[in-house]
Design a protein around this motif. Structure first.
Motif, mmCIF file in Angstrom:
data_model
loop_
_atom_site.group_PDB
_atom_site.id
_atom_site.type_symbol
_atom_site.label_atom_id
_atom_site.label_comp_id
_atom_site.label_asym_id
_atom_site.label_seq_id
_atom_site.Cartn_x
_atom_site.Cartn_y
_atom_site.Cartn_z
ATOM 1 N N PRO A 159 36.989 0.771 55.123
ATOM 2 C CA PRO A 159 37.984 1.822 55.581
ATOM 3 C C PRO A 159 37.259 2.466 57.611
ATOM 4 N N ALA A 160 37.948 2.617 57.751
ATOM 5 C CA ALA A 160 37.123 3.237 59.803
ATOM 6 C C ALA A 160 38.166 4.259 59.681
ATOM 7 N N ILE A 161 37.379 5.589 60.521
ATOM 8 C CA ILE A 161 38.028 6.809 60.453
ATOM 9 C C ILE A 161 37.475 7.461 62.502
ATOM 10 N N TYR A 162 39.102 7.957 62.499
ATOM 11 C CA TYR A 162 39.278 7.599 64.216
ATOM 12 C C TYR A 162 39.723 8.877 64.385
ATOM 13 N N ASP A 163 39.870 10.058 64.809
ATOM 14 C CA ASP A 163 40.432 11.219 65.524
ATOM 15 C C ASP A 163 41.279 12.455 64.067
ATOM 16 N N GLY A 164 40.464 12.368 62.933
ATOM 17 C CA GLY A 164 40.758 12.585 61.667
ATOM 18 C C GLY A 164 41.968 11.504 61.242
ATOM 19 N N LYS A 165 41.984 10.792 61.333
ATOM 20 C CA LYS A 165 42.307 9.585 60.390
ATOM 21 C C LYS A 165 41.950 8.410 59.853
ATOM 22 N N LEU A 166 42.288 8.431 58.557
ATOM 23 C CA LEU A 166 41.652 7.608 57.205
ATOM 24 C C LEU A 166 42.710 6.378 57.858
ATOM 25 N N PHE A 167 41.968 4.985 58.515
ATOM 26 C CA PHE A 167 42.451 3.469 58.413
ATOM 27 C C PHE A 167 42.072 3.024 57.375
ATOM 28 N N ILE A 168 42.700 2.604 56.320
ATOM 29 C CA ILE A 168 43.232 1.133 55.289
ATOM 30 C C ILE A 168 43.867 0.156 55.464
ATOM 31 N N ARG A 169 43.064 -1.381 56.009
ATOM 32 C CA ARG A 169 43.329 -2.553 55.556
ATOM 33 C C ARG A 169 43.658 -3.068 54.420
ATOM 34 N N HIS A 170 44.966 -3.573 54.414
ATOM 35 C CA HIS A 170 44.973 -4.326 53.086
ATOM 36 C C HIS A 170 46.121 -5.673 53.714
ATOM 37 N N GLY A 171 44.964 -6.454 53.834
ATOM 38 C CA GLY A 171 45.856 -7.853 54.240
ATOM 39 C C GLY A 171 46.528 -7.833 55.397
ATOM 40 N N ASN A 172 47.559 -8.127 54.755
ATOM 41 C CA ASN A 172 49.020 -7.336 56.064
ATOM 42 C C ASN A 172 49.350 -7.237 56.395
ATOM 43 N N ALA A 173 48.935 -5.374 55.875
ATOM 44 C CA ALA A 173 49.272 -4.499 56.333
ATOM 45 C C ALA A 173 48.050 -3.817 56.655
ATOM 46 N N LEU A 174 48.728 -2.120 57.731
ATOM 47 C CA LEU A 174 47.288 -1.573 57.779
ATOM 48 C C LEU A 174 48.048 0.117 57.679
ATOM 49 N N MET A 175 47.444 0.836 56.733
ATOM 50 C CA MET A 175 48.264 2.181 57.025
ATOM 51 C C MET A 175 47.211 3.585 57.443
ATOM 52 N N VAL A 176 47.606 3.971 57.829
ATOM 53 C CA VAL A 176 46.703 5.513 58.712
ATOM 54 C C VAL A 176 47.001 6.568 57.593
ATOM 55 N N TYR A 177 46.120 6.849 57.449
ATOM 56 C CA TYR A 177 46.315 8.788 56.885
ATOM 57 C C TYR A 177 45.897 9.763 57.616
ATOM 58 N N ASP A 178 45.971 11.390 57.394
ATOM 59 C CA ASP A 178 45.967 12.380 58.104
ATOM 60 C C ASP A 178 45.155 13.107 57.367
ATOM 61 N N ILE A 179 43.453 12.988 57.403
ATOM 62 C CA ILE A 179 42.553 13.651 56.204
ATOM 63 C C ILE A 179 42.191 14.700 57.734
ATOM 64 N N LYS A 180 42.229 15.521 58.871
ATOM 65 C CA LYS A 180 42.468 16.318 59.172
ATOM 66 C C LYS A 180 42.598 18.131 58.696
ATOM 67 N N LYS A 181 41.729 18.877 59.013
ATOM 68 C CA LYS A 181 42.134 19.720 58.320
ATOM 69 C C LYS A 181 42.821 20.943 59.274
#
Length: 413
Positions: free
Chosen positions: A391-413
């Motif tokens: 996983p990687a975290i930038y600018d209040g966002k969680l980046f999860i890469r799974h193979g050919n797909a990248l998901m970005v989640y908002d984890i900021k208050k």
């Protein structure tokens, strides 16, 4: 449309010339991401998914974020590693093949891009190191390090992330002639090369540490942990690792970057190889073994040090592992527990983020020497293959890469 997007990217991103280094596993490759104001409990279904990108190519690397531009590597066109740039609408700005991918086993792209001052440094699965213009994807220079310096890649391909040290790009070669080379950032020309200690390069990425006013590069081959003077390539000391690889599988498969903290170094790999803490001499010219721990033999997901305790997963076999914590001072195991399977661990804003590799469960964990204290979970369902990307975290966002797909989640208050 892609041409117009590239023009907008070129003229609207002046901050790409920042001196900040953005690289594998955050601050100094430690697994720590400099974030604040992150939520401490996720909704039952997980944090909000704000972006999904598909089609960037298969990979185990994680993306980096630079001024709202996502840079990520992946295999496309069968045997080519490709670097792609996306805006935060998920639009592809540019892509560039940068080398031959590994084609013998576990072929997915491994190298996470390293960014500095408008340039991307990245290596292919066969050891071709590149400097690429972050604005337009143009290759500024390329050096086939493994071929030209007679390097030796371990069984499952090159997984290194190029390391920036002042005006140098350093890269581990392994092999019988060299251990590491330093290339000039501007043109890729050779500045120095280090003598060989034998053995192929490992899967682990090197790190730069500062100790009592001087710098050392720490790298690993299949046989040794090695300290190198970044000024001239001199090997300052080396510590034999392969002697502890007693399991019939994975001998020499060093996978995790060393962890440095206040004069001490921790190294760990899977395959029943004990986690080992070393003390660096005041003059930096030698190390002394402090303790070994058989519980925390992290396969390839990294470890985190928080308040004098280590956290990570361990190895039972190639497809199974538990989660564990070990006291930094004593080397005693705090706890070891089952939670789905082994995986990767990062840290931000007081919390651990763990990503289990078999079925894609993600957890928000409060660090505790008492137990695995899970606060929230969700499951990654997009993508395919093992969940091996960190996983990687930038600018209040969680980046999860799974193979050919990248998901970005908002984890900021």
């Amino acid at each position: 449309m892609k041409f117009i997007l590239c023009l907008l990217f070129f003229f609207c991103t002046p901050n790409l010339f920042s001196q900040e280094i953005i690289e594998f596993r955050g601050i100094e490759r430690s697994g720590n991401f400099n974030e604040s104001g992150l939520i401490k409990k996720w909704p039952e279904a997980g944090p909000e998914l704000i972006l999904k990108i598909e089609g960037m190519g298969k990979g185990y690397s994680h993306p980096i974020l630079v001024d709202e531009i996502i840079f990520v590597t992946g295999i496309k066109h069968d045997t080519l590693d490709v670097l792609s740039a996306y805006d935060f609408k998920g639009e592809l700005l540019w892509e560039i093949p940068y080398g031959r991918s590994w084609n013998k086993s576990f072929t997915d792209t491994r190298s996470t891009p390293t960014f500095e001052n408008g340039k991307i440094y990245v290596s292919s699965g066969t050891g071709q190191v590149n400097c690429i213009d972050a604005k337009n994807g143009k290759i500024i220079w390329q050096e086939d390090v493994i071929t030209n310096f007679k390097g030796e890649i371990y069984d499952h391909g090159d997984a290194e992330n190029p390391l920036i040290v002042k005006d140098l790009v350093v890269f581990t070669t392994g092999g019988d002639e060299n251990t590491m080379v330093a290339l000039r950032k501007t043109d890729g020309s050779l500045v120095w090369k280090t003598k060989s200690l034998g053995g192929p390069k490992s899967y682990a990425t090197p790190i730069l540490i500062h100790h009592n006013g001087f710098a050392l590069i720490l790298t690993q081959t299949a046989e040794n942990l090695i300290a190198i003077n970044p000024e001239n390539g001199e090997i300052v000391w080396h510590y034999n690792l392969i002697r502890y690889h007693l399991h019939e599988q994975g001998v020499g498969a060093n996978t995790n970057a060393p962890l440095y903290n206040k004069g001490y170094i921790f190294v760990t790999s899977g395959y029943n190889h004990p986690g080992t803490k070393l003390k660096l001499a005041d003059d930096g010219k030698s190390v002394t073994e402090i303790w070994k721990n058989d519980t925390i033999d992290t396969h390839h997901g990294g470890v985190i040090l928080v308040d004098d305790n280590l956290y990570g997963s361990n190895w039972q076999n190639n497809s199974k592992g538990r989660w564990a914590s070990v006291n930094w001072e004593t080397g005693r195991t705090n706890w070891e527990t089952d939670w789905y399977n082994k995986g990767s661990t990062v840290f931000a804003d007081g919390m651990l983020y763990i990503y289990e590799e078999k079925s894609g469960n993600v957890a928000l964990v409060e660090p505790s020497p008492e137990k695995l204290k899970i606060l929230s979970t969700f499951k990654v369902t997009d993508g395919e293959g093992p969940h091996w990307s960190h996983p990687a975290i930038y600018d209040g966002k969680l980046f999860i890469r799974h193979g050919n797909a990248l998901m970005v989640y908002d984890i900021k208050k």
